[in-house]
Design a protein around this motif. Sequence first.
Motif, PDB file in Angstrom:
ATOM      1  N   GLU A  42       0.834  -1.209   0.000  1.00  0.00           N
ATOM      2  CA  GLU A  42       0.000   0.000   0.000  1.00  0.00           C
ATOM      3  C   GLU A  42       0.867   1.258   0.000  1.00  0.00           C
ATOM      4  O   GLU A  42       0.570   2.222  -0.705  1.00  0.00           O
ATOM      5  CB  GLU A  42      -0.932  -0.002   1.207  1.00  0.00           C
ATOM      6  CG  GLU A  42      -2.084  -0.981   1.070  1.00  0.00           C
ATOM      7  CD  GLU A  42      -2.937  -1.073   2.328  1.00  0.00           C
ATOM      8  OE1 GLU A  42      -2.883  -0.143   3.162  1.00  0.00           O
ATOM      9  OE2 GLU A  42      -3.649  -2.077   2.467  1.00  0.00           O
ATOM     10  N   ALA A  45       2.309   1.652  -3.479  1.00  0.00           N
ATOM     11  CA  ALA A  45       1.281   2.139  -4.399  1.00  0.00           C
ATOM     12  C   ALA A  45       0.988   3.615  -4.150  1.00  0.00           C
ATOM     13  O   ALA A  45       0.829   4.397  -5.095  1.00  0.00           O
ATOM     14  CB  ALA A  45       0.007   1.302  -4.254  1.00  0.00           C
ATOM     15  N   GLN A  46       0.948   4.014  -2.881  1.00  0.00           N
ATOM     16  CA  GLN A  46       0.682   5.416  -2.538  1.00  0.00           C
ATOM     17  C   GLN A  46       1.818   6.318  -3.008  1.00  0.00           C
ATOM     18  O   GLN A  46       1.593   7.430  -3.494  1.00  0.00           O
ATOM     19  CB  GLN A  46       0.465   5.574  -1.028  1.00  0.00           C
ATOM     20  CG  GLN A  46       0.034   6.971  -0.620  1.00  0.00           C
ATOM     21  CD  GLN A  46      -1.286   7.385  -1.261  1.00  0.00           C
ATOM     22  OE1 GLN A  46      -2.269   6.654  -1.214  1.00  0.00           O
ATOM     23  NE2 GLN A  46      -1.304   8.563  -1.883  1.00  0.00           N
ATOM     24  N   THR A  47       3.049   5.815  -2.865  1.00  0.00           N
ATOM     25  CA  THR A  47       4.212   6.584  -3.326  1.00  0.00           C
ATOM     26  C   THR A  47       4.160   6.794  -4.828  1.00  0.00           C
ATOM     27  O   THR A  47       4.426   7.902  -5.322  1.00  0.00           O
ATOM     28  CB  THR A  47       5.522   5.866  -2.922  1.00  0.00           C
ATOM     29  OG1 THR A  47       5.527   5.672  -1.511  1.00  0.00           O
ATOM     30  CG2 THR A  47       6.742   6.668  -3.326  1.00  0.00           C
ATOM     31  N   LEU A  48       3.797   5.749  -5.581  1.00  0.00           N
ATOM     32  CA  LEU A  48       3.649   5.876  -7.034  1.00  0.00           C
ATOM     33  C   LEU A  48       2.560   6.899  -7.370  1.00  0.00           C
ATOM     34  O   LEU A  48       2.744   7.771  -8.222  1.00  0.00           O
ATOM     35  CB  LEU A  48       3.267   4.528  -7.660  1.00  0.00           C
ATOM     36  CG  LEU A  48       4.366   3.495  -7.835  1.00  0.00           C
ATOM     37  CD1 LEU A  48       3.766   2.171  -8.309  1.00  0.00           C
ATOM     38  CD2 LEU A  48       5.408   3.980  -8.821  1.00  0.00           C
ATOM     39  N   ASN A  49       1.439   6.788  -6.692  1.00  0.00           N
ATOM     40  CA  ASN A  49       0.319   7.689  -6.939  1.00  0.00           C
ATOM     41  C   ASN A  49       0.681   9.135  -6.594  1.00  0.00           C
ATOM     42  O   ASN A  49       0.366  10.062  -7.345  1.00  0.00           O
ATOM     43  CB  ASN A  49      -0.904   7.235  -6.141  1.00  0.00           C
ATOM     44  CG  ASN A  49      -2.162   7.921  -6.618  1.00  0.00           C
ATOM     45  OD1 ASN A  49      -2.417   8.011  -7.810  1.00  0.00           O
ATOM     46  ND2 ASN A  49      -2.939   8.433  -5.681  1.00  0.00           N
ATOM     47  N   ASP A  50       1.369   9.326  -5.457  1.00  0.00           N
ATOM     48  CA  ASP A  50       1.776  10.678  -5.054  1.00  0.00           C
ATOM     49  C   ASP A  50       2.694  11.304  -6.100  1.00  0.00           C
ATOM     50  O   ASP A  50       2.543  12.477  -6.455  1.00  0.00           O
ATOM     51  CB  ASP A  50       2.493  10.649  -3.700  1.00  0.00           C
ATOM     52  CG  ASP A  50       1.537  10.439  -2.536  1.00  0.00           C
ATOM     53  OD1 ASP A  50       0.315  10.527  -2.741  1.00  0.00           O
ATOM     54  OD2 ASP A  50       2.035  10.179  -1.426  1.00  0.00           O
ATOM     55  N   LYS A  52       2.920  10.601  -9.271  1.00  0.00           N
ATOM     56  CA  LYS A  52       2.164  10.905 -10.490  1.00  0.00           C
ATOM     57  C   LYS A  52       1.273  12.129 -10.308  1.00  0.00           C
ATOM     58  O   LYS A  52       1.117  12.944 -11.217  1.00  0.00           O
ATOM     59  CB  LYS A  52       1.324   9.681 -10.895  1.00  0.00           C
ATOM     60  CG  LYS A  52       0.580   9.850 -12.190  1.00  0.00           C
ATOM     61  CD  LYS A  52       1.529  10.083 -13.343  1.00  0.00           C
ATOM     62  CE  LYS A  52       0.774  10.278 -14.651  1.00  0.00           C
ATOM     63  NZ  LYS A  52       1.632  10.802 -15.709  1.00  0.00           N
ATOM     64  N   GLN A  53       0.687  12.277  -9.120  1.00  0.00           N
ATOM     65  CA  GLN A  53      -0.222  13.390  -8.866  1.00  0.00           C
ATOM     66  C   GLN A  53       0.495  14.716  -8.614  1.00  0.00           C
ATOM     67  O   GLN A  53       0.017  15.772  -9.006  1.00  0.00           O
ATOM     68  CB  GLN A  53      -1.116  13.072  -7.656  1.00  0.00           C
ATOM     69  CG  GLN A  53      -2.040  11.884  -7.857  1.00  0.00           C
ATOM     70  CD  GLN A  53      -3.019  12.086  -8.993  1.00  0.00           C
ATOM     71  OE1 GLN A  53      -3.552  13.161  -9.175  1.00  0.00           O
ATOM     72  NE2 GLN A  53      -3.244  11.037  -9.776  1.00  0.00           N
TER      73      GLN A  53
END
Length: 198
Positions: A42, A45-50, A52-53
């Motif tokens: 998790e 995944a959050q690091t990847l999402n952060d 990208k965002q």
Amino acid sequence: MSIEPKCLEDLIKEFASLPSIGQKTARRLAYHILTRTSGDVEHFAQTLNDAKQKVHACPSCHCFTDQEICPLCISRRGTKSLCVVEKSSDIVPFERAGIFKGLYFVLGGVISPLDGIGPEQIHLPQLVQRIKDESIEELVLALGSSPEADSTALMIDRMLSGENVRRTRLARGIPMGSDLEFVDEVTMLRAFESRVSL
């Protein structure tokens, strides 16, 4: 018939789609993810999402940043020298070595007519405009050594033919610690042509 579940195959395909990741490395990464705790996955995944965002191109130099304008452009250090690179990650070696004290400009690629990439698909028009707007005195072309990079450098030189800006390219030659017998012909030719006095 595959013995791996479809979702695992999909994960392997995603890793394999990354640059320089082959099928074996992709499989190893996917299996490694499965051995991690749910919390670790998790967090990953959050690091990847952060990233990208929050990370975007600086409007001035096109380097990746999570701020409105990147720290290098804010610093305005060496504002009369501009180093042109192909991609944002190309800036890192210069900064680590501390060898360039000016500003950067990321082209976002190189000209490649076979791939449908012309001057407008990369940031060449913006580069020329920035040079004019900021009265840049020196332009360092730090592009790769591919034919596409050479074509891009020639195009930049032509586009700036009427501008009073000194244009240089990084020297190319034999890497430190290499034996001459292992150097390819093009590298040897460029090293020979760029030879300097002792």
